[in-house]
Design a protein around this motif. Sequence first.
Motif, PDB file in Angstrom:
ATOM      1  N   PRO A  85       0.788  -1.240   0.000  1.00 47.65           N
ATOM      2  CA  PRO A  85       0.000   0.000   0.000  1.00 47.65           C
ATOM      3  C   PRO A  85       0.821   1.292   0.000  1.00 47.65           C
ATOM      4  CG  PRO A  85       0.091  -0.917   2.214  1.00 47.65           C
ATOM      5  CD  PRO A  85       0.866  -1.865   1.328  1.00 47.65           C
ATOM      6  N   HIS A  86       0.217   2.315  -0.548  1.00 47.27           N
ATOM      7  CA  HIS A  86       0.743   3.678  -0.476  1.00 47.27           C
ATOM      8  C   HIS A  86      -0.401   4.658  -0.275  1.00 47.27           C
ATOM      9  CE1 HIS A  86       4.941   3.135  -1.566  1.00 47.27           C
ATOM     10  NE2 HIS A  86       4.577   2.267  -2.497  1.00 47.27           N
ATOM     11  N   HIS A  87      -0.035   5.814   0.267  1.00 46.23           N
ATOM     12  CA  HIS A  87      -0.903   6.987   0.236  1.00 46.23           C
ATOM     13  C   HIS A  87      -0.034   8.162  -0.219  1.00 46.23           C
ATOM     14  CE1 HIS A  87      -3.332   4.576   3.036  1.00 46.23           C
ATOM     15  NE2 HIS A  87      -4.347   5.354   2.749  1.00 46.23           N
ATOM     16  N   ASN A  88      -0.702   9.171  -0.721  1.00 44.66           N
ATOM     17  CA  ASN A  88      -0.155  10.517  -0.878  1.00 44.66           C
ATOM     18  C   ASN A  88       1.017  10.680  -1.849  1.00 44.66           C
ATOM     19  OD1 ASN A  88      -2.003  11.807   0.944  1.00 44.66           O
ATOM     20  ND2 ASN A  88      -0.933  10.788   2.608  1.00 44.66           N
ATOM     21  N   PHE A  89       2.043   9.887  -1.728  1.00 46.05           N
ATOM     22  CA  PHE A  89       3.212  10.116  -2.580  1.00 46.05           C
ATOM     23  C   PHE A  89       2.851  10.026  -4.056  1.00 46.05           C
ATOM     24  CE2 PHE A  89       6.155   9.074   1.015  1.00 46.05           C
ATOM     25  CZ  PHE A  89       6.938  10.218   0.905  1.00 46.05           C
ATOM     26  N   LEU A  98      -3.202  16.415   0.247  1.00 45.03           N
ATOM     27  CA  LEU A  98      -3.260  15.063   0.805  1.00 45.03           C
ATOM     28  C   LEU A  98      -4.549  14.365   0.380  1.00 45.03           C
ATOM     29  CD1 LEU A  98      -2.053  15.720   4.478  1.00 45.03           C
ATOM     30  CD2 LEU A  98      -0.699  14.824   2.567  1.00 45.03           C
ATOM     31  N   LEU A  99      -4.452  13.050   0.253  1.00 45.95           N
ATOM     32  CA  LEU A  99      -5.618  12.181   0.032  1.00 45.95           C
ATOM     33  C   LEU A  99      -6.437  12.574  -1.198  1.00 45.95           C
ATOM     34  CD1 LEU A  99      -6.779  11.649   3.755  1.00 45.95           C
ATOM     35  CD2 LEU A  99      -5.066  10.375   2.440  1.00 45.95           C
ATOM     36  N   CYS A 102       5.784   4.887   3.116  1.00 42.92           N
ATOM     37  CA  CYS A 102       4.662   4.560   2.223  1.00 42.92           C
ATOM     38  C   CYS A 102       3.733   5.729   1.939  1.00 42.92           C
ATOM     39  CB  CYS A 102       3.853   3.394   2.796  1.00 42.92           C
ATOM     40  SG  CYS A 102       2.797   3.838   4.198  1.00 42.92           S
ATOM     41  N   GLY A 103       3.825   6.821   2.703  1.00 39.01           N
ATOM     42  CA  GLY A 103       2.959   7.969   2.452  1.00 39.01           C
ATOM     43  C   GLY A 103       1.733   8.032   3.345  1.00 39.01           C
ATOM     44  N   PHE A 104       1.549   7.047   4.220  1.00 39.35           N
ATOM     45  CA  PHE A 104       0.427   7.066   5.162  1.00 39.35           C
ATOM     46  C   PHE A 104       0.471   8.364   5.966  1.00 39.35           C
ATOM     47  CE2 PHE A 104      -1.564   6.126   9.240  1.00 39.35           C
ATOM     48  CZ  PHE A 104      -2.681   5.388   8.880  1.00 39.35           C
ATOM     49  N   PRO A 136      -2.328  20.841   2.690  1.00 41.66           N
ATOM     50  CA  PRO A 136      -3.784  20.793   2.875  1.00 41.66           C
ATOM     51  C   PRO A 136      -4.375  19.513   2.271  1.00 41.66           C
ATOM     52  CG  PRO A 136      -3.232  22.243   1.057  1.00 41.66           C
ATOM     53  CD  PRO A 136      -1.931  21.813   1.671  1.00 41.66           C
ATOM     54  N   TYR A 137      -5.584  19.205   2.718  1.00 43.33           N
ATOM     55  CA  TYR A 137      -6.280  18.076   2.095  1.00 43.33           C
ATOM     56  C   TYR A 137      -6.781  18.451   0.712  1.00 43.33           C
ATOM     57  CZ  TYR A 137      -6.130  15.510   6.453  1.00 43.33           C
ATOM     58  OH  TYR A 137      -5.686  14.838   7.550  1.00 43.33           O
ATOM     59  N   TRP A 138      -6.897  17.445  -0.095  1.00 41.85           N
ATOM     60  CA  TRP A 138      -7.448  17.634  -1.435  1.00 41.85           C
ATOM     61  C   TRP A 138      -8.873  18.160  -1.335  1.00 41.85           C
ATOM     62  CZ3 TRP A 138     -11.700  15.073  -3.722  1.00 41.85           C
ATOM     63  CH2 TRP A 138     -11.863  15.325  -5.089  1.00 41.85           C
TER      64      TRP A 138
END
Lengths: 247, 60
Positions: free
Chosen positions: A75-79, A140-141, B9-11, B55-57
């Motif tokens: 898994p990854h997020h954000n990058f 983010l996200l 991982c970017g979490f 910031p959040y998307w």
Amino acid sequence: MSVSFVLRAGERGYSRLVSTGVNATYVAGHPDGVITRHSSFNFHEYQSGIAGFGSIRVFGDEVFSPGGTGYNMHPHHNFIICAFVLGGALTHVNTLGKVDELLAGDYYVFSAGAGGKHAELNIGQEDARIIYLWVLPNQLLAPPSYLRGRFDAKANADRFACLVGNEPGALPVGQTLKVTRLVTGRNGTPVYRPSPARGVYAFVIEGEARIADTVLGQRDSMALTGEDRIEIAARSGTDLLLVETAL
Amino acid sequence: MKKYLCLGCGFSYDEARGLPEHGIAPGTAWVDIPDDWVCPDCGTPKSGFEMVEIPYWSRT
Ligand SMILES: [Zn+2]
């Protein structure tokens, strides 16, 4: 002219990951799968180097042995993860539903955003040689996305080819990031012009280039800030990657 | 309230949101998370997170 750092090939972090033991589930390929990774920036067990540059956090020069070696689904997020295939074949699988095979010159941009998984596998018969670039996002996200492109070295000889960024033919990422590749067929001193207030990380894949009075050989790199023009005195046969980032 | 991003991982961890599904209540400050805590997605230690001001998307 401001040089942030010069990083010689041999000064990079080095990891050798085998497909048995503690990494048996993370590293694909069996029984003799091996990944080698030279890291320009601080990464995992390599914790003594340069932490990053601008939004760049990972610049990994990796080799996957043949026979299914690579990274299993993880898994990854954000990058924003970019892969540039230098040789061999890379099979990329992601949770956006994409299965892709990339050969030398092919590249992708996988924005993990709100969450995604990917696998990176060499199911070919020769080593897969890949540069992985991870960049912090400006939001983010975000919804995850995958784009792929192709760099044609012959058609782009002796010119700055924009691979990632807001230019025609490049893959857009919606933020300040530009990845440019220069492959030379003759000796010359082309001038790269970054946008104002950006940093540039220059990495020599092959050949030799002199930038800011510093001679960079194969796999040497450097970072520059505060430039509006960067003269790159490159020998014929040089292959260079420039990553332009916000600071 | 700050945000932290796992360099493995970017979490992302957001102090305001906490991680209720992992037993960390909303409003839990980063300093109050145990030093032996690891990224729930990739196992990177707490020291491998970076504070970020991103910031959040939003759909704009
Ligand atoms: Zn993680």
